[in-house]
Design a protein around this motif. Structure first.
Motif, PDB file in Angstrom:
ATOM      1  N   MET A 160      31.792 -29.975 -79.479  1.00  0.00           N
ATOM      2  CA  MET A 160      31.648 -29.110 -80.403  1.00  0.00           C
ATOM      3  C   MET A 160      32.979 -29.051 -80.973  1.00  0.00           C
ATOM      4  O   MET A 160      33.057 -29.197 -81.953  1.00  0.00           O
ATOM      5  N   PHE A 161      33.998 -29.419 -80.300  1.00  0.00           N
ATOM      6  CA  PHE A 161      35.539 -29.517 -80.850  1.00  0.00           C
ATOM      7  C   PHE A 161      35.207 -30.184 -81.784  1.00  0.00           C
ATOM      8  O   PHE A 161      35.738 -30.913 -82.189  1.00  0.00           O
ATOM      9  N   GLY A 162      35.357 -32.140 -80.005  1.00  0.00           N
ATOM     10  CA  GLY A 162      34.938 -33.159 -81.132  1.00  0.00           C
ATOM     11  C   GLY A 162      34.830 -33.156 -82.908  1.00  0.00           C
ATOM     12  O   GLY A 162      34.454 -34.133 -83.414  1.00  0.00           O
ATOM     13  N   VAL A 163      33.147 -32.475 -82.564  1.00  0.00           N
ATOM     14  CA  VAL A 163      32.265 -32.782 -83.910  1.00  0.00           C
ATOM     15  C   VAL A 163      32.547 -31.504 -84.748  1.00  0.00           C
ATOM     16  O   VAL A 163      32.558 -32.549 -85.964  1.00  0.00           O
ATOM     17  N   TYR A 164      32.999 -30.570 -84.638  1.00  0.00           N
ATOM     18  CA  TYR A 164      33.612 -29.841 -85.977  1.00  0.00           C
ATOM     19  C   TYR A 164      34.630 -29.639 -86.143  1.00  0.00           C
ATOM     20  O   TYR A 164      34.313 -28.663 -87.233  1.00  0.00           O
ATOM     21  N   ARG A 165      35.508 -29.904 -85.362  1.00  0.00           N
ATOM     22  CA  ARG A 165      36.478 -28.965 -85.951  1.00  0.00           C
ATOM     23  C   ARG A 165      37.840 -30.570 -85.616  1.00  0.00           C
ATOM     24  O   ARG A 165      38.216 -31.142 -86.999  1.00  0.00           O
TER      25      ARG A 165
ATOM     26  N   VAL B 157      25.412 -29.835 -98.554  1.00  0.00           N
ATOM     27  CA  VAL B 157      26.958 -28.739 -98.190  1.00  0.00           C
ATOM     28  C   VAL B 157      25.874 -28.468 -97.157  1.00  0.00           C
ATOM     29  O   VAL B 157      25.000 -27.569 -97.435  1.00  0.00           O
ATOM     30  N   PHE B 158      26.660 -28.342 -95.881  1.00  0.00           N
ATOM     31  CA  PHE B 158      26.677 -27.695 -95.123  1.00  0.00           C
ATOM     32  C   PHE B 158      27.229 -26.152 -94.353  1.00  0.00           C
ATOM     33  O   PHE B 158      29.256 -26.747 -93.801  1.00  0.00           O
ATOM     34  N   LEU B 159      27.265 -24.541 -94.056  1.00  0.00           N
ATOM     35  CA  LEU B 159      28.136 -24.477 -94.100  1.00  0.00           C
ATOM     36  C   LEU B 159      28.332 -23.797 -92.576  1.00  0.00           C
ATOM     37  O   LEU B 159      27.427 -23.685 -92.140  1.00  0.00           O
ATOM     38  N   PRO B 160      29.710 -23.710 -92.018  1.00  0.00           N
ATOM     39  CA  PRO B 160      29.986 -22.927 -90.908  1.00  0.00           C
ATOM     40  C   PRO B 160      28.756 -21.944 -90.387  1.00  0.00           C
ATOM     41  O   PRO B 160      28.729 -21.509 -91.626  1.00  0.00           O
ATOM     42  N   PRO B 161      28.068 -21.395 -89.545  1.00  0.00           N
ATOM     43  CA  PRO B 161      27.613 -20.400 -89.318  1.00  0.00           C
ATOM     44  C   PRO B 161      28.518 -19.099 -88.766  1.00  0.00           C
ATOM     45  O   PRO B 161      29.473 -19.098 -88.670  1.00  0.00           O
ATOM     46  N   LYS B 162      28.206 -17.568 -89.168  1.00  0.00           N
ATOM     47  CA  LYS B 162      28.669 -16.930 -89.372  1.00  0.00           C
ATOM     48  C   LYS B 162      28.823 -16.446 -87.731  1.00  0.00           C
ATOM     49  O   LYS B 162      27.973 -17.204 -87.034  1.00  0.00           O
ATOM     50  N   ASP B 163      28.952 -16.026 -87.392  1.00  0.00           N
ATOM     51  CA  ASP B 163      29.934 -14.837 -86.261  1.00  0.00           C
ATOM     52  C   ASP B 163      30.303 -15.974 -84.956  1.00  0.00           C
ATOM     53  O   ASP B 163      29.187 -15.750 -83.712  1.00  0.00           O
ATOM     54  N   SER B 164      31.167 -16.782 -85.773  1.00  0.00           N
ATOM     55  CA  SER B 164      31.212 -18.243 -84.415  1.00  0.00           C
ATOM     56  C   SER B 164      32.384 -18.879 -84.452  1.00  0.00           C
ATOM     57  O   SER B 164      32.517 -18.555 -85.705  1.00  0.00           O
ATOM     58  N   ASP B 165      33.402 -18.813 -83.655  1.00  0.00           N
ATOM     59  CA  ASP B 165      34.909 -20.043 -83.704  1.00  0.00           C
ATOM     60  C   ASP B 165      35.015 -20.755 -83.420  1.00  0.00           C
ATOM     61  O   ASP B 165      35.540 -20.844 -82.785  1.00  0.00           O
ATOM     62  N   ASN B 166      34.219 -21.558 -82.447  1.00  0.00           N
ATOM     63  CA  ASN B 166      34.296 -22.646 -81.576  1.00  0.00           C
ATOM     64  C   ASN B 166      33.653 -24.217 -82.735  1.00  0.00           C
ATOM     65  O   ASN B 166      33.236 -25.027 -82.120  1.00  0.00           O
ATOM     66  N   ASP B 167      33.663 -24.176 -84.285  1.00  0.00           N
ATOM     67  CA  ASP B 167      33.044 -24.899 -85.403  1.00  0.00           C
ATOM     68  C   ASP B 167      33.724 -24.627 -86.179  1.00  0.00           C
ATOM     69  O   ASP B 167      34.694 -24.004 -86.784  1.00  0.00           O
TER      70      ASP B 167
END
Lengths: 317, 328
Positions: free
Chosen positions: A289-294, A307-317
Motif C-alpha cells: 500500500m505504501f509502495g503503490v500509493y505513497r 484522474v483518481f482522487l484518494p479515498p476519504k477516511d484513509s491515511d495509508n494511501d
C-alpha cells in the motif's frame, strides 16, 4: 441362461463406460462449436497512449468518474488476518467493496452466503452482486490473499464497453478449457455477469454441484458456465506484453527475475501498471500500500489521462 | 526517468515556436507520460557522491545488489572495502574487516574522498551494503541547504551527544563543509581515532567541529531516514522496553505516518528487498492517482547553481527554472 446373463452384464458394463466417456467428452468439447463465433482477440491490452489521445479531454474525465468497479471479495473466518488487511488497504479504492463470507463473523461486516462450498459461494456472491449493484459497470472478484490496484484496473478497462461480454484476468489453459485464475483476480463486465446470472438457474448448463463427476475448482466451473453463454476468457497484458494480473507475489516474481535477468530485475519482473499480485502476507500488503500509493522519487511527474482522487477516511494511501 | 545509464526511455517534450507542447514519437513508450524535468534539474544542482561500506565477503552477497539498484541514481558511487578489487570495483582502505574496524574504515573513506573527489560533489553520503536509499528524495531534503554550510543529515538519535548523532545503518550525508571539518578534526587531533561505535563517534566529532545535526524530516515532520525495513516501521509495534523509543531524537510514530511518502532510506534490506523497493519506488504505481502529499521545492533551492557532469547528456534545458516554478 448363464451365458445370456454374462453377455448382459458385459453389455451393461460397456454401455456404462460409454455413457461416462460421452459425458466427459461432451463437457470438454462443447467449446468447439462456439469457437467459430469466438471474437478474435485473445489478449486484452491496456490502452496505448495513441488510443487515449484519440479520446477528447471531456470524455477522459467523464470516464474517470464513470468507470465504477464493484469488488466481490470471498472470505472465510479462518482468514481473518488477510480479511483485515484487505479491509484496511486496497479495498478502500473500490467504488464498492462487499465481503462475502461463508458464515457471519462478529468482528467484520459481510454478506453471509451460508456455505463453505467455494463454487456455491461464488455463485451466491455473484448473484447478490448483480442484484445489488446495477449502477456499477465492472465486477472484480478476489480472495483476500490477493492485492489489487483498482486504478490500474480502471486504466485497463478505460476504453472497453461494459455492455460487451468481457471476462478478464490471468488466463490459464487446462486441456480445452481456458479460464481465469481466481488467485489473480477475475474481472467481469456487466454483460458477462448478466449472462452468467441468466444461466445460473439452468441446472443442465450450470448446476450447483458442477457438471463433472468430480469437483472442479470454482474458477474453472465459472469458465464452463460462461462459455455456455458465449463469454470467453481473455488474458490481460500491458503495452509491453507483460501480464498485469499476477497469481504470484512480487517477491516470487522478483526472485525469478534475479535468476533470469539479473542486470535488470526491477525493470523486467513485472508490469508498471500491474493490477494484482497474490500470496502476500497481511503485513506485506501494508508495505505494498505504501509502495503503490505513497513511495516515489521526487521530481518525476506523470501526465496521465485519468484522474483518481484518494479515498476519504484513509491515511495509508 | 532520471538519467541512469540503464534507462533509454527518456520522455521528450518539445516546445514549438508558438509555445504549445507536442509529444514527439519517442513518448509512446512505457514511461511515456513521465516528465522528469524537475528531477533532472535537481540532479545537476544537488550533486551526491555515495560511498558504500562493504567488504570482500559481501561483494557478491550484498554490494552487487546495491550496485544494480539505488546506487545508479547517485551522481557518483564508490564502493569501499578493506582491500582493492579492480573487478567490482572497490577502493581498498587498507584496514582489516570486522565490527570494531567500522569507525576506522569510515575515517579512511572520508579522508579518501576529501583527497580525491572533494570538488566533484556537493554532498557525501555514507551507506551500508544493506541500506536502501532513494537518492531523488535525498536531493529534496538537501535542496534547502548549500554545501558550504557545516551540516549533516540522517536518522537522528539522541543519547550520548548533546545535539544527537546519526544512525550509521540508516545512512548519513555530510555537506562539503562538514567533510572538510571532519578531516580537519583528525589533523588537529580534536577528533579521536579509536571507537567501537562508528556512528556515535562520528557524531561526537561533528559536534566538536561545529557541524550541525540537521532535521531530515519532511514538511509534515515525518521521518525520512529509517533504521529498519519498511514492514517494521509501517506495521511493527515496538515493545515499550525496546531501545528505539529512548534513542529517537524526535517522537516515534508507529503505523502509516512513521514514514514520509518521500522516504530516503531503510536498513537491514536483503538482496530481494533491494529489488522490490526499486520496483515500488521507480516502477509500480497507481495510474492517474493524485498523491495526498505534494511538497514543492524549498525556498533556498533557487540559490543553487547548476553543474554539468561529464556523464550528463547534452541538451538539458537550463532555462527551465521559470517553468519549474509553475510546474512544482
Amino acid at each position: 441362461m448363464y451365458s445370456e446373463g454374462g453377455s448382459f452384464m458385459k453389455g451393461m458394463l460397456l454401455g456404462g463406460i460409454f455413457c461416462i466417456v460421452a459425458t466427459l467428452l461432451s463437457s470438454f468439447n462443447f467449446g468447439h462449436q462456439q469457437h467459430t463465433d469466438h471474437h478474435n482477440h485473445h489478449h486484452v491490452n491496456a490502452p496505448s497512449k495513441e488510443e487515449l489521445l484519440r479520446l477528447p479531454e471531456h470524455k477522459r474525465i467523464e470516464l474517470s468518474q464513470n468507470i465504477r468497479v464493484y469488488c466481490v471479495i470471498l472470505v472465510e473466518p479462518k482468514e481473518l488476518a488477510y480479511w483485515a488487511a484487505v479491509r484496511e488497504t486496497w479495498s478502500k479504492h473500490c467504488d464498492k467493496a462487499e465481503f462475502y463470507s461463508s458464515e457471519e463473523v462478529k468482528v467484520f461486516e459481510s454478506v453471509s452466503v451460508e456455505t463453505k462450498d467455494p463454487w456455491i459461494m461464488l455463485r451466491k456472491a455473484l448473484k447478490h452482486a448483480f442484484d445489488n449493484a446495477k449502477d456499477h459497470k465492472w465486477y472484480f472478484i478476489a480472495r483476500p490473499t490477493t492485492f489489487a490496484i483498482i486504478e490500474n484496473l480502471k486504466y485497463l478497462l478505460l476504453n472497453k464497453d461494459p455492455d460487451q461480454p468481457f471476462y478478464l484476468g490471468h488466463m490459464v489453459k487446462s486441456g480445452d478449457l481456458e479460464f481465469i485464475e481466481l488467485s489473480g483476480g477475475i474481472v467481469l463486465s456487466t454483460e458477462a455477469l448478466k449472462r452468467l446470472v441468466g444461466v445460473l438457474g439452468d441446472s443442465s448448463k450450470c448446476p450447483e454441484q458442477g457438471r463433472m463427476i468430480w469437483k472442479l475448482p470454482e474458477d474453472k466451473e465459472l469458465a464452463v458456465c460462461l462459455k455456455y453463454t458465449g463469454v470467453f476468457a481473455e488474458n490481460a497484458e500491458d503495452t509491453e506484453g507483460k501480464d498485469i494480473f499476477n497469481t504470484k507475489s512480487v517477491n516470487t516474481l522478483i526472485n525469478e527475475a534475479m535468476a533470469e535477468t539479473p542486470q535488470e530485475v526491477a525493470e523486467s519482473c513485472c508490469s508498471d501498471v500491474a493490477v494484482t499480485f497474490n500470496g502476500h502476507s497481511p503485513n506485506n500488503m501494508h508495505v505494498m500500500m505504501f509502495g503503490v500509493y505513497r513511495l516515489r522519487p521526487f521530481g518525476h511527474k506523470f501526465h496521465d489521462s485519468l484522474v483518481f482522487l484518494p479515498p476519504k477516511d484513509s491515511d495509508n494511501d | 526517468m532520471h538519467p541512469t545509464k540503464a534507462d533509454p526511455t527518456h520522455a521528450q517534450v518539445v516546445e514549438t515556436a508558438e509555445g504549445a507542447r507536442c509529444l514527439t514519437p519517442e513518448t509512446f513508450l512505457s514511461h511515456s507520460s513521465e516528465d522528469s524535468r524537475v528531477a533532472d534539474d535537481i540532479y545537476n544542482k544537488v550533486r551526491i557522491l555515495c560511498w558504500v561500506m562493504t567488504g570482500p565477503a559481501n561483494l557478491e552477497k550484498k554490494a552487487r545488489h546495491v550496485k544494480a539498484t539505488w546506487s545508479r541514481h547517485c551522481n557518483m558511487v564508490i564502493f569501499m572495502s578493506s582491500t582493492d578489487d579492480p573487478n567490482f570495483p572497490t577502493i581498498g582502505l587498507d584496514t582489516k574487516e570486522g565490527r570494531d574496524q567500522l569507525y576506522w574504515k569510515t575515517i579512511r573513506a572520508f579522508h579518501y574522498l576529501e583527497q580525491h573527489h572533494f570538488n566533484e560533489a556537493d554532498w557525501f553520503l555514507k551507506a551500508d551494503d544493506d541500506t536502501f536509499i532513494v537518492v531523488d528524495n535525498l536531493r529534496l531534503v538537501l535542496a534547502n541547504y548549500t554545501p558550504d554550510e557545516p551540516i549533516y543529515f540522517g536518522k537522528r538519535f539522541r543519547p550520548f551527544a548533546k545535539q544527537g548523532y546519526m544512525s550509521g545503518g540508516a545512512g548519513y550525508v555530510l555537506s562539503k563543509e562538514a567533510l572538510r571539518r571532519f578531516v580537519e578534526g583528525f589533523r588537529t587531533n580534536v577528533c579521536s581515532h579509536t571507537s567501537s561505535v562508528e556512528d556515535l563517534a562520528l557524531g561526537q566529532c561533528m559536534e566538536k567541529m561545529g557541524v550541525l545535526a540537521g532535521d531530515s524530516r519532511d514538511s509534515l515532520h515525518r521521518e525520512t531516514f529509517h533504521p529498519f525495513v519498511p514492514e517494521s516501521h509501517l506495521t511493527g509495534k515496538f515493545t515499550k522496553s525496546f531501545w528505539y523509543w529512548n534513542y529517537c531524537y524526535y517522537p516515534v510514530v508507529e503505523g502509516p505516518q512513521c514514514c514520509s511518502d518521500l522516504a530516503v532510506s531503510f536498513h537491514y534490506v536483503s538482496a530481494e528487498l533491494m529489488y522490490i523497493l526499486e520496483y515500488y519506488t521507480y516502477h509500480l504505481r497507481a495510474y492517474g492517482y493524485q498523491y495526498r502529499y505534494n511538497p514543492g521545492l524549498p525556498e533556498n533551492y533557487a540559490r543553487l547553481p547548476a553543474h554539468k557532469d561529464t556523464e550528463q547528456e547534452s541538451g538539458k534545458n537550463n532555462s527551465l527554472d521559470a517553468h519549474l516554478e509553475k510546474t512544482v
